[in-house]
Design an enzyme around this catalytic site. Structure first.
Site, mmCIF file in Angstrom:
data_model
loop_
_atom_site.group_PDB
_atom_site.id
_atom_site.type_symbol
_atom_site.label_atom_id
_atom_site.label_comp_id
_atom_site.label_asym_id
_atom_site.label_seq_id
_atom_site.Cartn_x
_atom_site.Cartn_y
_atom_site.Cartn_z
ATOM 1 N N ASP B 19 0.812 -1.210 0.000
ATOM 2 C CA ASP B 19 0.000 0.000 0.000
ATOM 3 C C ASP B 19 0.850 1.267 0.000
ATOM 4 O O ASP B 19 0.607 2.180 -0.789
ATOM 5 C CB ASP B 19 -0.939 0.011 1.220
ATOM 6 C CG ASP B 19 -2.099 -0.955 1.036
ATOM 7 O OD1 ASP B 19 -2.096 -1.741 0.057
ATOM 8 O OD2 ASP B 19 -3.006 -0.946 1.880
ATOM 9 N N ARG B 101 0.235 6.595 17.181
ATOM 10 C CA ARG B 101 0.098 7.579 16.108
ATOM 11 C C ARG B 101 0.778 8.915 16.389
ATOM 12 O O ARG B 101 1.438 9.470 15.506
ATOM 13 C CB ARG B 101 -1.381 7.789 15.784
ATOM 14 C CG ARG B 101 -2.117 6.529 15.353
ATOM 15 C CD ARG B 101 -1.305 5.689 14.443
ATOM 16 N NE ARG B 101 -2.021 4.570 13.862
ATOM 17 C CZ ARG B 101 -1.414 3.602 13.189
ATOM 18 N NH1 ARG B 101 -0.082 3.600 13.027
ATOM 19 N NH2 ARG B 101 -2.115 2.620 12.676
ATOM 20 N N ASP B 130 -7.373 6.658 12.553
ATOM 21 C CA ASP B 130 -5.950 6.946 12.409
ATOM 22 C C ASP B 130 -5.695 8.202 11.587
ATOM 23 O O ASP B 130 -4.778 8.969 11.887
ATOM 24 C CB ASP B 130 -5.231 5.739 11.798
ATOM 25 C CG ASP B 130 -5.034 4.645 12.829
ATOM 26 O OD1 ASP B 130 -4.971 4.975 14.036
ATOM 27 O OD2 ASP B 130 -4.944 3.467 12.448
ATOM 28 N N SER B 184 -7.501 -6.495 8.049
ATOM 29 C CA SER B 184 -6.286 -5.684 8.037
ATOM 30 C C SER B 184 -5.681 -5.668 9.429
ATOM 31 O O SER B 184 -6.378 -5.820 10.431
ATOM 32 C CB SER B 184 -6.628 -4.258 7.601
ATOM 33 O OG SER B 184 -7.368 -3.618 8.614
#
Lengths: 416, 416, 416, 416
Positions: B19, B101, B130, B184
């Site tokens: 990705d 994050r 996110d 995922s």
């Protein structure tokens, strides 16, 4: 010893055990008053029958003996409302002892009003929370009542004095009761707590004497079966109403959850807690059904409760739990919090599937006609009403105040 | 598709996977700008070496490739402060993804400032939390930065378009990556989260495809050994510093707790949570070491923390957790709450003994030179500074306001 | 400009003024749809009659013109519940604009359902809070409604474009409306707010242009009479019901308090507030009756509300106020908080005597049949149920946790 | 009367007035111990000189007489930190009495440690909050100290007994002190409180006997000049540092604000409050400088404080205020809250312009180099970094959870 106040008739919370039998006699002797005994079944697992015979033997008039089965009221009006809040005291304790006290106190006052008693008496010690929970509730419901707390009043010094007193008055002393118990137990349908002596070193694990005693509430995880048990708990408006599709009344439901939990080693908790009276204490609590119920309620809320409602509930919960712990059930602020919590539970209806295994409770599924979980919105490739472009504006305006501060700091040459 | 803004140089959070490799190429094509790749080791368990080769192959200049080991900074500056708060989002989630994050964003901005980039780019989707966490942090730290969020911008419709694009540009497609993944994964040293497709029905248990995948973080309780593992965790001022008497740095300690937890089936969590962007989502989270750490920290606090401090912490916690969940790490209010929490941890020093068994974490003992647990006060027959008579006044004044209300109600003939 | 979506029929919040007249025309032109006008009397002090004529002139069908007097509903269902909470946003703002928006939105949606409209439209700008309040309420009540926010959509650049458009379409332009107004006004029965241009420097006082304009809500304290005005406000269950012994309906009561407050210079407020969309703004707000009501409600609570209830209310209030400010009236969490607040008001009944003088509101007396103020308890020499000796135990147990910590610190040689 | 405990040396909080002179003698007689007098200047406005002479006359050794000017410490370390929180107890009370107690207690304990005293003594009554504030602080700082509270201990019944005792021991009785005072006064640099007798009917206004007494702190609004006074208050990091550009030390600054406020009739407050010991009491408080300071601090925060910080502060404030009111200054939770509050004040620097007029304090302007007010963002026609289009996404995602619930309700045919 405090000078006895003038008392005509006292309602005693009476189990029929050694301690409250001594208290009964001591009340008669000290206060020279009529004693009314009140024995409640809150699911503590003791036979209540002998209490009547013992009270009669102690000279209590038949019309002054009250024995009530309060199990359904206990679960419906106290346990369930508390579980709607997901209440945990200090992050871990399900408040099993705390929540029973206001009901006992309330019924004691009702009886006092019925029989025209001017005093009430409980057997809680002078160092614990229970004295507070009983007495605050008494005063809230009957402000002029005289409260007798023998453990704070009498002049007995330790166990031998008590035993001598019992002997002197022909009170039956069960085998093994002559010595100080190595730990004390309180029980009701929600839980059993053990405290004292052998549990007093918080750096030592709970001894088998406690954890594996004959009348324990739950087994240890190591003793539990190697195969998990699967159950489905049904909820209506925030309260559990069924197990595996079968409807149960409140007390029966909690009893069944206790059975399932206990068989799988669920609900044993070794903790150190902060008492309202100011010191820390250590206990071993067994709450098998309540532990399952807590997880199940959280799970059904996870799909039926709006985020704002859930977060508000989570923020109010610690204070709500502390109020119950501190005996403040009959306060305006507890009622206010309850009103807020109850207002969130209208759609908390549905089913939760659980795996119970060696002390653990694992959510396996949740479903509800009122579910707010929206598979279309969440699926990675589906549209379903959510426009990804909206996220940009959402983020930018949420960040705006932080950017303004950062621009200012840049302008001023500030580094944080 | 949004019209591309003028961008000279962009720092991309780059894993080297399919990705972000597509994003890298797409950035070069769409924005015609210099791309700087930033690859961080937060303990996700992937080799970082290939990222450099892939970036070079994609035409990134050597001086534009940043690969950093942030594991200790992650645990010391983010995970540990959060655990001081006993943070749980919505009662159950240890915030494993959320907490990583802000650190990634902070380092990305540092690199942007270092290399003179005017933009940053992340690979988070347009429906999740996110994107908010990354972008709010970017804006807070560099308010004029241009943020590129490819998943919200590009015109690819689903997996086939992406794969076609990758093929066209000679991007390596690992076996099995041609199809939409059945779920995922996000991972760091604190936890692994799995979401999507096969997990989207909240009424179905986590499938073995997820729970028993090769690279899972923890095993299931059923697979765990029949013998418990006993460990001792040492704390200093609120942070874990040792296991079984051996000192560890922050990342090494969390790694060791992960190893112990994983071996005993600890830390798997099936939940439905409320996203900041407004919908509910379902995930399976594995946090073996963090789960142990949460219980251990609660236990050491249970003997070293004052009641007032603990209750205040408990009331502040849900908001603190929501702030982290929502990506608000770099906000004044998170810093204020952190200041309050940190101010409580001075004496949170000592040792906690734990039994880890088949998914469960059980406290076996706690000790501390700073212990506030006072055996003398609690012992049933000892005096030690506590006068039982004080309880009467304590109770009476705590009940006074309730009595006043009850007197009033009596006077008015009110029944509640 | 956003591509117009397909809209069949839209309900426009329509005042009949220049701006909403332009919007009406713009809707007809841009969306080619049927327009339904909704004009509400919330006590803003404008004549509503002309709105009908203007709408007809603009081609709106008679059956599509709705003019409603919502004043009593506004005060009874929105203002009074909010005042039960003593709500103040950021310590000072009585939420006069915020509280009107959900009612307008609710009625607009009711009309949309009645006439089968698929869209709603408001005239709030793209930088303020009102767009959020309107639209969040629309979506909460009719989730599929199309929302048209002309100020965010159209391509007019500034005032001259708007005036040109009005001219072109023969829309009446009142004298003085050709220029950008030096400040903008919003009004309802609770308050008037002024914002913009001449108020934009927060370091300059509110200019006379604003504070002394012809249609101002309150005079300045300096202009107020030299003699105080004395009034008595009566409350029942938390809501004001009478002034000087005369009963009033909700709107009439607030109107009378406005009259009294305005005559005495009460309720002008110069503030800088934090908008939900992220920036700070400065306004001048006039809330004469609301200011009196706030003080009066606090005063009647001071004798009728239990301490626990009052403190809980005070802690919940800032969040409740922020919810209203942010347009979150129709959220589960606002309803939960309202349930808690309302549960506290059962006994908030009685009378408050006030002196109103030159901008100040001074409590002169409070009385209630439900008073919890107990003169006997408080009198310095009377007994009345309070035993001074109880204070010792109360203090000692409240201090116990602190003593335990101090003993520990002594033992460790710690100095704080 | 409580049996006197063995005491060697006691530190008495001593004003030199009649009551503490009686206490001094009573201590000598009852406890037969050495008495150390501690007289503090906290700005109560009394001469401290005579206290020394009176103590000497009463037989106190010169080395046992402590007279300290604590005014700057009081304002710097207690008043200012509290004002950083904008603390108001029950919405209105600036905590003027409460905040002085911990400092007196702290200094008393310091002296006790210095002179080797084993006891401390205060002159607060047994029904009020001050006894709690003093004693909780004593115990927190010196856990083994013996606390003597004469008003709870001695056997005097009312004023005549006290006067007789004073006469018998040759204690000087100032004119008018023979009778019970019609109200009692407590004063320090922050405020003066009046309570008791003539104030005990909460339905009667404060009588002139109190409000217009010779030594009052502030005049009534009606007596204030017809011309407003304009001042500018400067702040640095949350604390006031200057008036009209002139720098002042903490105590001098508060003194000057008192002067200005008093001259303009600011700061008189008639209230009914909830005491910690459980009853309501009524008082008349005068806090001229503090009232100005509260408004000024709010105003400087309005431009320098981030929204998240301000809202968190507002939510924490009621609890912080209650802690101070209840005497819990030296608790971990008060220190935690202080840490959070202080962490917000770094940029609370700048100037506030105020109009003071007939009891009212009106903000006229605020400016700061750290201002977060951004005129460019707010101006109706300017762009300045804010994109109106962002509002749509912001609103839509904020509303998403409510739409999901509404869709569900539609599907189920539910009406709320």
């Amino acid at each position: 010893m405090t000078t006895p106040r003038a008392v005509k008739k006292v309602v005693l919370a009476y189990s029929g055990g050694l301690d409250t039998s001594i208290i009964l006699k001591w009340l008669q002797e000290t206060y020279g008053c009529e004693v009314v005994t009140f024995t409640a079944d809150l699911g503590q697992g003791e036979e209540l029958g002998p209490a009547r015979a013992k009270a009669l033997a102690a000279g209590v008039k038949p019309e002054n003996i009250f024995i009530d089965d309060l199990r359904d009221e206990f679960v419906r009006e106290y346990v369930f409302p508390m579980f709607r809040a997901n209440a945990l005291y200090e992050g871990v304790y399900l408040l099993g002892t705390s929540i029973a006290r206001p009901l006992i106190a309330k019924r004691q006052i009702e009886i006092a009003n019925l029989v025209g008693a001017d005093a009430v008496c409980h057997g809680a010690t002078g160092k614990g929370n229970d004295q507070v929970r009983f007495e605050v509730s008494y005063y809230a419901l009957k402000p002029d009542v005289t409260v007798i707390a023998p453990w704070r009043e009498w002049s007995f010094q330790g166990r031998p004095d008590l035993i001598a007193y019992a002997r002197k008055h022909g009170i039956e002393i069960a085998t093994g009761k002559e010595q100080e118990a190595p730990f004390s137990i309180d029980a009701n349908l929600l839980h059993t707590s053990s405290e004292g002596l052998v549990l007093e070193d918080p750096n030592e694990p709970v001894p088998d004497l406690v954890a594996k005693r004959a009348d324990r509430r739950t087994i240890t995880p190591e003793e539990a079966p190697d195969q998990p048990t699967f159950i489905t708990v049904g909820f209506e408006r925030g309260d559990a109403v069924s197990i595996d599709g079968q409807a149960y009344g409140p007390a029966a439901l909690l009893g069944e959850l206790n059975r399932i939990g206990a068989a799988n080693g669920v609900g044993g908790l070794d903790l150190v807690e902060n008492r309202f009276v100011g010191m820390k204490s250590r206990g071993y609590y067994e709450t098998p059904g309540g532990t399952i119920l807590w997880h199940a309620h959280r799970a059904i809320e996870s799909i039926t409760l709006d985020r704002g409602a859930m977060h508000l509930k989570d923020e109010l919960m610690p204070r709500y739990a502390a109020l119950i712990y501190n005996g403040m059930w009959f306060t305006p602020e507890r009622k206010m919090l309850q009103a807020a919590i109850d207002a969130s539970q209208d759609d908390v209806t549905g089913e939760v599937r659980l795996k119970i295994y060696k002390g653990g409770v694992y959510v396996q599924g949740r479903s509800s006609p009122y579910s707010l979980y929206n598979k279309e919105l969440i699926s990675f490739d589906a549209a379903g009403g959510y426009n990804q472009k909206d996220a940009e504006g959402f983020i930018k305006l949420n960040a705006l105040r932080l950017r303004i501060a950062a621009w200012r700091d840049q302008r001023l040459g500030k580094n944080d």
